[in-house]
Design an enzyme around this catalytic site. Sequence first.
Site, PDB file in Angstrom:
ATOM      1  CD  GLU A   1      -2.934  -0.781  -0.191  1.00  0.00           C
ATOM      2  OE1 GLU A   1      -3.040   0.378  -0.646  1.00  0.00           O
ATOM      3  OE2 GLU A   1      -3.482  -1.750  -0.728  1.00  0.00           O
TER       4      GLU A   1
ATOM      5  CE1 TYR B   1      -6.781   3.084  -0.736  1.00  0.00           C
ATOM      6  CE2 TYR B   1      -4.440   3.253  -0.232  1.00  0.00           C
ATOM      7  CZ  TYR B   1      -5.480   2.614  -0.876  1.00  0.00           C
ATOM      8  OH  TYR B   1      -5.234   1.504  -1.635  1.00  0.00           O
TER       9      TYR B   1
ATOM     10  CG  ASP C   1      -7.600   3.277  -5.278  1.00  0.00           C
ATOM     11  OD1 ASP C   1      -8.807   3.174  -5.588  1.00  0.00           O
ATOM     12  OD2 ASP C   1      -6.703   2.632  -5.850  1.00  0.00           O
TER      13      ASP C   1
END
Length: 320
Positions: free
Chosen positions: A60, A143, A161
Amino acid sequence: MPRIPETTDAARSTGGPNAADAARAAGLLHEPILDWFEENARDLPWRRPEAGPWGVMVSEFMLQQTPVSRVLPVYEQWTARWPTPAALAAEPPGEAVRAWGRLGYPRRALRLHAAATAITETHGGEVPEDHAALLALPGVGEYTAAAVASFAFGQRHAVMDTNVRRVFARAVTGVEYPANATTAAERRTAHALLPDDEATAARWAAATMELGALVCTARSPQCARCPVLAHCSWRLAGSPPHDGPPRRGQTYAGTDRQVRGKLLAVLREATGPVPQAALDAVWDEPVQRARALDGLVADGLVEPVADGMYRLPLAPAAPR
């Protein structure tokens, strides 16, 4: 044929339909998108069980603003060298910057190192499962916390995203692109679309992200391949062109970013401190070069040492 309730002009202007409309849309979108994902999901290393929560977290950080094709080799090298947060935390942050290579936005490497250190010191070396604990880690924003909680631990979170936001903007809101920054209306829509079951919600998060990456792309959407083409509000409205602020691509050549990259490349390839002259050789314009170097020092990516020498950082950067 059932279709998503028509999105009003007022809804488009605020970034999405109301939550009730989004909830009704969920009934039309869930099954075809989840079935499509079952058949089309890419076999990526961070999706395999052996990746574990740490592998998911590493991916990520790396995937932010960086395509999968560039991330894959660096991810493989990184996780082989540092298979646990403790392994990374045991090395200087400059080694993280060195291993980051040319992925771009190298402050992400420092943030990942800081997160690994916090995980090691506060969580016994295990990536925390709790969303709030994830959010409290250095370098982890909303996020990333939602993505790790969802993809690593199968929790129910809205993972938003750029790809997911674009899918929802087109399929539900009826516009070509979402706003430049995530709006409250988008968040309401995303939460209304979440399946109730945790495991299904986690798959939904991955499926909508994959759909945006492979089919509902920014520049050339493959609408004929879309599993929800018949229900897409944007297509049903005639695919109206974007009428918001101009969407400008990021430039690179000649920018401070390019200079910073060239300076960092010299330091990454060196085994020890580098003299100023070696850095001066990579860019002719002295004012821009000095500004870029000062920025690297201020960001904690470069440490000045005695006699005009520079190196990758040995100590964590001070909080800013």
